[in-house]
Motif scaffolding. Structure first.
Motif, PDB file in Angstrom:
ATOM      1  N   UNK A   7       0.857  -1.187   0.000  1.00 30.24           N
ATOM      2  CA  UNK A   7       0.000   0.000   0.000  1.00 30.24           C
ATOM      3  C   UNK A   7       0.893   1.237   0.000  1.00 30.24           C
ATOM      4  N   UNK A   8       0.809   2.043  -1.056  1.00 29.10           N
ATOM      5  CA  UNK A   8       1.644   3.243  -1.189  1.00 29.10           C
ATOM      6  C   UNK A   8       0.899   4.506  -0.768  1.00 29.10           C
ATOM      7  N   UNK A   9      -0.426   4.484  -0.882  1.00 26.79           N
ATOM      8  CA  UNK A   9      -1.184   5.654  -0.423  1.00 26.79           C
ATOM      9  C   UNK A   9      -2.527   5.232   0.146  1.00 26.79           C
ATOM     10  N   UNK A  10      -2.983   6.028   1.105  1.00 30.17           N
ATOM     11  CA  UNK A  10      -4.278   5.837   1.753  1.00 30.17           C
ATOM     12  C   UNK A  10      -5.080   7.109   1.499  1.00 30.17           C
ATOM     13  N   UNK A  11      -6.241   6.958   0.877  1.00 31.32           N
ATOM     14  CA  UNK A  11      -7.112   8.100   0.609  1.00 31.32           C
ATOM     15  C   UNK A  11      -8.283   8.014   1.577  1.00 31.32           C
ATOM     16  N   UNK A  12      -8.519   9.093   2.297  1.00 30.96           N
ATOM     17  CA  UNK A  12      -9.611   9.163   3.267  1.00 30.96           C
ATOM     18  C   UNK A  12     -10.751   9.967   2.636  1.00 30.96           C
ATOM     19  N   UNK A  13     -11.945   9.364   2.542  1.00 34.16           N
ATOM     20  CA  UNK A  13     -13.078  10.078   1.934  1.00 34.16           C
ATOM     21  C   UNK A  13     -13.640  11.161   2.850  1.00 34.16           C
ATOM     22  N   UNK A  14     -13.531  10.954   4.179  1.00 30.92           N
ATOM     23  CA  UNK A  14     -14.020  11.954   5.132  1.00 30.92           C
ATOM     24  C   UNK A  14     -13.602  11.543   6.540  1.00 30.92           C
ATOM     25  N   UNK A  15     -13.854  12.413   7.502  1.00 33.12           N
ATOM     26  CA  UNK A  15     -13.295  12.266   8.844  1.00 33.12           C
ATOM     27  C   UNK A  15     -14.021  11.305   9.789  1.00 33.12           C
ATOM     28  N   UNK A  16     -15.087  10.656   9.381  1.00 28.14           N
ATOM     29  CA  UNK A  16     -15.844   9.800  10.301  1.00 28.14           C
ATOM     30  C   UNK A  16     -14.986   8.665  10.859  1.00 28.14           C
ATOM     31  N   UNK A  54     -11.314  18.562   5.717  1.00 27.87           N
ATOM     32  CA  UNK A  54     -11.452  17.516   6.728  1.00 27.87           C
ATOM     33  C   UNK A  54     -10.152  17.243   7.480  1.00 27.87           C
ATOM     34  N   UNK A  55      -9.037  17.769   6.988  1.00 28.05           N
ATOM     35  CA  UNK A  55      -7.734  17.517   7.619  1.00 28.05           C
ATOM     36  C   UNK A  55      -7.707  17.910   9.101  1.00 28.05           C
ATOM     37  N   UNK A  56      -8.232  19.068   9.516  1.00 31.46           N
ATOM     38  CA  UNK A  56      -8.163  19.415  10.945  1.00 31.46           C
ATOM     39  C   UNK A  56      -8.853  18.389  11.850  1.00 31.46           C
ATOM     40  N   UNK A  57      -9.900  17.742  11.346  1.00 27.61           N
ATOM     41  CA  UNK A  57     -10.618  16.724  12.127  1.00 27.61           C
ATOM     42  C   UNK A  57      -9.858  15.398  12.115  1.00 27.61           C
ATOM     43  N   UNK A  58      -9.316  15.036  10.968  1.00 29.19           N
ATOM     44  CA  UNK A  58      -8.559  13.792  10.839  1.00 29.19           C
ATOM     45  C   UNK A  58      -7.305  13.839  11.710  1.00 29.19           C
ATOM     46  N   UNK A  59      -6.657  14.989  11.737  1.00 24.79           N
ATOM     47  CA  UNK A  59      -5.455  15.154  12.559  1.00 24.79           C
ATOM     48  C   UNK A  59      -5.799  15.490  14.007  1.00 24.79           C
ATOM     49  N   UNK A  60      -7.084  15.623  14.311  1.00 22.01           N
ATOM     50  CA  UNK A  60      -7.611  15.949  15.633  1.00 22.01           C
ATOM     51  C   UNK A  60      -7.070  17.273  16.186  1.00 22.01           C
ATOM     52  N   UNK A  61      -6.938  18.245  15.283  1.00 22.08           N
ATOM     53  CA  UNK A  61      -6.597  19.602  15.706  1.00 22.08           C
ATOM     54  C   UNK A  61      -7.866  20.390  15.994  1.00 22.08           C
ATOM     55  N   UNK A  62      -9.011  19.817  15.614  1.00 17.77           N
ATOM     56  CA  UNK A  62     -10.311  20.463  15.781  1.00 17.77           C
ATOM     57  C   UNK A  62     -11.329  19.376  16.101  1.00 17.77           C
ATOM     58  N   UNK A  63     -12.259  19.618  17.045  1.00 13.30           N
ATOM     59  CA  UNK A  63     -13.271  18.597  17.328  1.00 13.30           C
ATOM     60  C   UNK A  63     -14.266  18.463  16.179  1.00 13.30           C
ATOM     61  N   UNK A  64     -14.714  17.243  15.932  1.00  9.13           N
ATOM     62  CA  UNK A  64     -15.714  16.999  14.896  1.00  9.13           C
ATOM     63  C   UNK A  64     -17.020  17.687  15.296  1.00  9.13           C
ATOM     64  N   UNK A 113     -15.477   5.569  11.369  1.00  8.16           N
ATOM     65  CA  UNK A 113     -15.448   4.284  10.665  1.00  8.16           C
ATOM     66  C   UNK A 113     -14.780   4.356   9.289  1.00  8.16           C
ATOM     67  N   UNK A 114     -14.250   5.503   8.936  1.00 10.90           N
ATOM     68  CA  UNK A 114     -13.524   5.657   7.673  1.00 10.90           C
ATOM     69  C   UNK A 114     -12.054   6.007   7.908  1.00 10.90           C
ATOM     70  N   UNK A 115     -11.752   6.569   9.062  1.00 16.99           N
ATOM     71  CA  UNK A 115     -10.385   7.002   9.373  1.00 16.99           C
ATOM     72  C   UNK A 115      -9.805   6.239  10.567  1.00 16.99           C
ATOM     73  N   UNK A 116     -10.584   5.337  11.160  1.00 18.67           N
ATOM     74  CA  UNK A 116     -10.232   4.698  12.424  1.00 18.67           C
ATOM     75  C   UNK A 116      -8.890   3.996  12.498  1.00 18.67           C
ATOM     76  N   UNK A 117      -8.511   3.253  11.466  1.00 19.48           N
ATOM     77  CA  UNK A 117      -7.237   2.518  11.490  1.00 19.48           C
ATOM     78  C   UNK A 117      -6.158   3.200  10.662  1.00 19.48           C
ATOM     79  N   UNK A 118      -6.385   4.436  10.251  1.00 19.30           N
ATOM     80  CA  UNK A 118      -5.432   5.128   9.368  1.00 19.30           C
ATOM     81  C   UNK A 118      -4.050   5.283  10.005  1.00 19.30           C
TER      82      UNK A 118
END
Length: 191
Positions: free
Chosen positions: A29-38, A62-72, A40-45
């Motif tokens: 796996x060379x890249x992981x594409x995240x469709x959104x911050x939920x 969606x990056x601030x939520x994925x990186x947890x710099x901002x609450x969902x 069940x979509x980003x959990x094991x990233x």
């Protein structure tokens, strides 16, 4: 390989096992594409990125939520806390490639489809579309309390319909083959 979305926290072994059955390893796996911050979509990233060395790609909104710099927003703020005893704690993951607008990522077409989340995207390869949570299987809308902004989500569905996908692969539910008529009916029902 490109992996689109990563399931719930703690599912990295499921990915490794499945890839093994296909003759690959996580290092394939060379890249992981995240469709959104939920969850069940980003959990094991974070775990999959660490195990594979892959780069993580996501939409800038969606990056601030994925990186947890901002609450969902809304109920999605508490879901990671409520599910942690069952699935484990959601770990932030650093996004390496920030996407914006409609763009290409190698052979993949990234289509900006806000509404379910501010930076929701769909990923197309030819006329097959991985649509995250834009719609559920059966070409149905998600329940309203899971949608960030319904009017934008509906505009995004119309956008996808105009692109005439032959296969919709939702994050939840069965794939839809030749969904054109179902999309037309759904959009007509909105008035």
């Amino acid at each position: 390989l490109t992996l689109v979305d990563t399931g719930l926290p703690g599912q990295e072994r499921l990915f490794a096992d499945y890839l093994g059955k296909l003759g690959y390893t996580l290092q394939s796996v060379r890249q992981i594409v995240i469709t959104h911050y939920d969850l069940d979509h980003v959990g094991s990233a974070a775990a999959l990125k660490k195990m594979s060395g892959a780069t993580v790609c996501a939409h800038c909104k969606d990056v601030p939520y994925i990186e947890e710099r901002q609450p969902r927003p809304g109920i999605k703020r508490v879901l990671p806390l409520l599910t942690a005893p069952v699935y484990g704690r959601l770990k932030p993951v650093e996004v390496d490639v920030t996407l914006e607008g409609d763009t290409n990522l190698g052979k993949l077409r990234i289509i900006e489809t806000p509404g379910h989340s501010p930076g929701h995207i769909c990923v197309a390869l030819g006329d097959a579309f991985l649509i995250g949570d834009l719609l559920q299987g059966g070409v149905k809308e998600a329940p309203g309390f899971f949608i960030w902004q319904r009017s934008l989500a509906r505009e995004s569905v119309k956008k996808i319909a105009r692109l005439r996908p032959n296969l919709l692969l939702p994050g939840h539910g069965e794939p839809d083959i030749e969904p054109e008529e179902k999309l037309r009916s759904l959009i007509a029902a909105w008035g």
